[in-house]
Design an enzyme around this catalytic site. Structure first.
Site, PDB file in Angstrom:
ATOM      1  N   THR A  71       0.835  -1.209   0.000  1.00 41.35           N
ATOM      2  CA  THR A  71       0.000   0.000   0.000  1.00 41.35           C
ATOM      3  C   THR A  71       0.866   1.254   0.000  1.00 41.35           C
ATOM      4  O   THR A  71       0.610   2.201  -0.754  1.00 41.35           O
ATOM      5  CB  THR A  71      -0.934  -0.010   1.237  1.00 41.35           C
ATOM      6  N   ASN A 150      -5.912  -9.169  -7.916  1.00 38.55           N
ATOM      7  CA  ASN A 150      -5.933  -9.955  -6.685  1.00 38.55           C
ATOM      8  C   ASN A 150      -7.214 -10.754  -6.475  1.00 38.55           C
ATOM      9  O   ASN A 150      -7.237 -11.697  -5.708  1.00 38.55           O
ATOM     10  CB  ASN A 150      -5.708  -9.038  -5.466  1.00 38.55           C
ATOM     11  N   SER A 200       5.176  -6.540  -2.218  1.00 37.85           N
ATOM     12  CA  SER A 200       4.908  -6.627  -0.782  1.00 37.85           C
ATOM     13  C   SER A 200       5.439  -7.949  -0.246  1.00 37.85           C
ATOM     14  O   SER A 200       5.324  -8.989  -0.912  1.00 37.85           O
ATOM     15  CB  SER A 200       3.397  -6.538  -0.560  1.00 37.85           C
ATOM     16  N   HIS A 202       4.513  -9.801   2.567  1.00 38.15           N
ATOM     17  CA  HIS A 202       3.691 -10.845   3.199  1.00 38.15           C
ATOM     18  C   HIS A 202       2.917 -11.710   2.221  1.00 38.15           C
ATOM     19  O   HIS A 202       2.275 -12.676   2.614  1.00 38.15           O
ATOM     20  CB  HIS A 202       2.776 -10.243   4.278  1.00 38.15           C
ATOM     21  N   THR A 238      13.850   4.867  10.577  1.00 40.17           N
ATOM     22  CA  THR A 238      14.895   3.838  10.719  1.00 40.17           C
ATOM     23  C   THR A 238      14.453   2.569  10.006  1.00 40.17           C
ATOM     24  O   THR A 238      13.335   2.091  10.214  1.00 40.17           O
ATOM     25  CB  THR A 238      15.156   3.570  12.218  1.00 40.17           C
ATOM     26  N   CYS A 325      -8.981  -7.149   1.821  1.00 39.21           N
ATOM     27  CA  CYS A 325      -9.078  -5.708   2.058  1.00 39.21           C
ATOM     28  C   CYS A 325     -10.502  -5.208   1.902  1.00 39.21           C
ATOM     29  O   CYS A 325     -10.890  -4.232   2.521  1.00 39.21           O
ATOM     30  CB  CYS A 325      -8.180  -4.965   1.088  1.00 39.21           C
TER      31      CYS A 325
HETATM   32  N1  PLP Z   1      -2.008  -4.454  -4.212  1.00 42.24           N
HETATM   33  C1  PLP Z   1      -2.578  -5.645  -4.382  1.00 42.24           C
HETATM   34  C2  PLP Z   1      -2.886  -6.127  -5.762  1.00 42.24           C
HETATM   35  C3  PLP Z   1      -2.885  -6.454  -3.286  1.00 42.24           C
HETATM   36  O1  PLP Z   1      -3.459  -7.643  -3.464  1.00 42.24           O
HETATM   37  C4  PLP Z   1      -2.589  -5.955  -1.990  1.00 42.24           C
HETATM   38  C5  PLP Z   1      -2.963  -6.735  -0.802  1.00 42.24           C
HETATM   39  O2  PLP Z   1      -3.862  -7.546  -0.818  1.00 42.24           O
HETATM   40  C6  PLP Z   1      -1.972  -4.700  -1.869  1.00 42.24           C
HETATM   41  C7  PLP Z   1      -1.704  -3.971  -3.004  1.00 42.24           C
HETATM   42  C8  PLP Z   1      -1.627  -4.124  -0.541  1.00 42.24           C
HETATM   43  O3  PLP Z   1      -0.473  -4.738  -0.027  1.00 42.24           O
HETATM   44  P1  PLP Z   1      -0.146  -4.612   1.523  1.00 42.24           P
HETATM   45  O4  PLP Z   1      -1.094  -5.521   2.245  1.00 42.24           O
HETATM   46  O5  PLP Z   1       1.279  -5.054   1.641  1.00 42.24           O
HETATM   47  O6  PLP Z   1      -0.319  -3.200   1.898  1.00 42.24           O
END
Ligand code: PLP
Length: 387
Positions: A71, A150, A200, A202, A238, A325
Site C-alpha cells: 500500500t 488480486n 509486498s 507478506h 529507521t 481488504c
Molecule cells: N495491491 C494488491 C494487488 C494487493 O493484493 C494488496 C494486498 O492484498 C496490496 C496492493 C496491498 O499490499 P499490503 O497488504 O502489503 O499493503
C-alpha cells in the site's frame, strides 16, 4: 485436515524468513545509520538485502526503495508522480479493478484536480487495450495498471501497455502494482517497461509490514515520508532491518524457484477447479482462462460466499469472498466482479481460492468435498426459507 487457500490475502512466514528476522533482531540489531561496528554490520545486511530484492526484479540496487507494505509503495508512486508532474499534465489512467491501495490515492488525486480515467475491463476481467489507446492523451502523466488482479488472477499486459505508450510518444510514467504477481511470474522491471513497480513481503512468505518500490533510474519522485533522510532521503524512518532481512530471505527462496512453485500452484488450482465443477456442475469460473497460477475465483449460484466461507472454516478450510481488504470497505459487493458485469447473484455467491506451492491434491480433494456439502446445505436452507 488444515487447508489454507487464502494466500493472496497473506501467506505463512517461511522458516528462512523467520530465521533471518530473528537474527536481525538479536544479533545484527544495530541501526544502519550508526557509525560504529554494529551499525556497519547492520548497514551491510541492509545492502545485501537490497541487492537480493533488486535481483528478483531485474533491477539495480539503487532502484529499490524499502517501504512498509504494498500500500505504501502504491501511494508513494502515485502521489510522487502527481507531485512531480502535475504541472505538465492532469490525466492519470488506471483501471476499475485496481486494489484500493491504487484506487484510493487516485481518488485523492481527483480531489486535487487530476483527470483520472478508470478503464473498464473485458467481461473476463482482462485489460481492454482499445479503451486504453483511446484514453491515452498527450497530457497523460501516469498510467497505473496492476500486473495481476488480486480477486480473479487476471494478468494485465504491462509490456504491451508500455509498447502502446511508446508508439504514440507518450511521456507518461508507467506504474504497475505487482503485489500479486511477485513470486508467481518472473518479473523483470525493464522488460515490463515499468517506471515504478510495487511489491509486498507478506504475499511471498515474509512477515507483514515490509514492501518495496522499484523506481527506474532517472525517474525522480518526492518522498512520501520525511524525516531523518534514510533510504537516501527517499523514505525516512529507521529501516526495519528484521523485516527487510526476512523479505530478502523469502524473496531469494520464492523467486529463485518460480517455475517449480508456479507448477505446484497451478496443479492445485486445476485440481480444485476440476473437482468443484464435477461436484457442483453449475458453479461458474470467474477467473480468466490464462489467469495466474495462484488465484481461482468461482461463483456458486443460489449461495452467499460469506456463508460458504464460514461453513468451510468450520472444517478448517480457509478461503476468501473477494479480497481481504474489501472487508474494510463500505462497498459490500466486489468492485472487480461488478466491473466485469457479473450479476449481483454471482457476485454475492463468489469465493476466491488462492494457492501456495505447499498446497497438495489431497487438500484440494478435501476442500472440494466439503464445499459441495456446504453448497448443498446452503441451497436446502435457502429453499426452505423461501417456502
Ligand atoms: N495491491 C494488491 C494487488 C494487493 O493484493 C494488496 C494486498 O492484498 C496490496 C496492493 C496491498 O499490499 P499490503 O497488504 O502489503 O499493503
Amino acid at each position: 485436515m488444515f487447508v489454507y487457500l487464502d494466500n493472496s490475502a497473506t501467506t505463512r512466514v517461511c522458516e528462512e524468513a523467520a530465521r533471518a528476522a530473528q537474527s536481525a533482531m538479536t544479533e545484527t540489531f544495530g541501526n544502519p545509520s550508526s557509525l560504529h561496528r554494529l551499525g556497519l554490520e547492520a548497514e551491510k545486511l541492509l545492502r545485501r538485502s537490497r541487492a537480493v530484492i533488486a535481483d528478483t526484479l531485474g533491477a539495480r540496487d539503487e532502484e529499490i526503495w524499502f517501504t512498509s507494505c504494498g500500500t505504501e509503495s502504491d501511494n508513494t508512486a502515485i502521489a510522487g508522480v502527481w507531485e512531480s508532474r502535475r504541472k505538465t499534465g492532469k490525466r492519470v489512467i488506471t483501471t476499475a479493478v485496481e486494489h484500493p491501495a491504487v484506487l484510493a490515492p487516485c481518488r485523492r488525486l481527483q480531489e486535487l484536480g487530476a483527470d483520472v480515467i478508470y478503464l473498464p475491463v473485458k467481461r473476463d476481467g482482462t485489460f481492454d487495450m482499445d479503451a486504453f489507446r483511446e484514453a491515452l492523451t498527450p497530457d497523460t502523466i501516469l498510467v497505473s495498471v496492476m500486473h495481476v488482479n488480486n480477486e480473479t488472477g487476471a494478468v494485465m499486459p504491462v509490456a504491451e501497455i508500455k509498447q502502446a505508450m511508446l508508439e504514440v510518444g507518450s511521456s507518461a510514467l508507467l506504474h504497475t502494482d505487482a503485489v500479486q504477481s511477485y513470486g508467481k511470474l518472473k518479473i523483470d522491471a525493464g522488460e515490463l517497461g515499468a517506471d515504478l513497480l510495487s511489491v509486498s513481503g507478506h504475499k511471498i512468505h515474509a512477515p507483514k509490514g515490509i514492501g518495496a518500490l522499484y523506481v527506474r533510474k532517472g525517474v525522480h519522485i518526492p518522498p512520501l515520508i520525511l524525516g531523518g533522510g534514510q533510504e537516501k532521503g527517499r523514505r525516512s524512518g529507521t529501516e526495519s532491518l528484521p523485516l527487510i532481512a526476512a523479505f530478502a530471505a523469502a524473496a531469494e527462496k520464492v523467486c529463485g524457484d518460480i517455475p517449480a512453485r508456479a507448477e505446484a500452484m497451478r496443479t492445485a488450482k486445476n485440481f480444485l477447479k476440476a473437482r468443484v465443477l464435477e461436484y457442483v456442475p453449475d458453479a461458474v469460473v470467474n477467473s480468466p482462462e490464462d489467469s495466474v497460477c495462484s488465484v481461482l475465483n468461482m461463483s456458486f449460484p443460489g449461495c452467499r460466499g460469506e456463508v460458504l466461507l464460514h461453513m468451510l472454516e468450520e472444517k478448517d478450510i480457509y478461503v476468501s469472498t473477494a479480497s481481504a481488504c474489501s472487508s474494510h470497505s463500505k462497498e459490500h459487493r466486489s468492485h472487480v466482479l461488478s466491473a466485469m458485469g457479473l450479476s449481483p447473484e454471482l457476485i454475492d455467491g463468489a469465493l476466491r481460492f488462492s494457492f501456495c506451492a505447499e498446497n497438495t491434491p489431497e487438500q484440494m480433494d478435501y476442500a472440494a468435498y466439503e464445499l459441495e456439502k456446504a453448497v448443498a446445505r446452503q441451497r436446502r436452507l435457502m429453499k426452505a426459507f423461501k417456502k
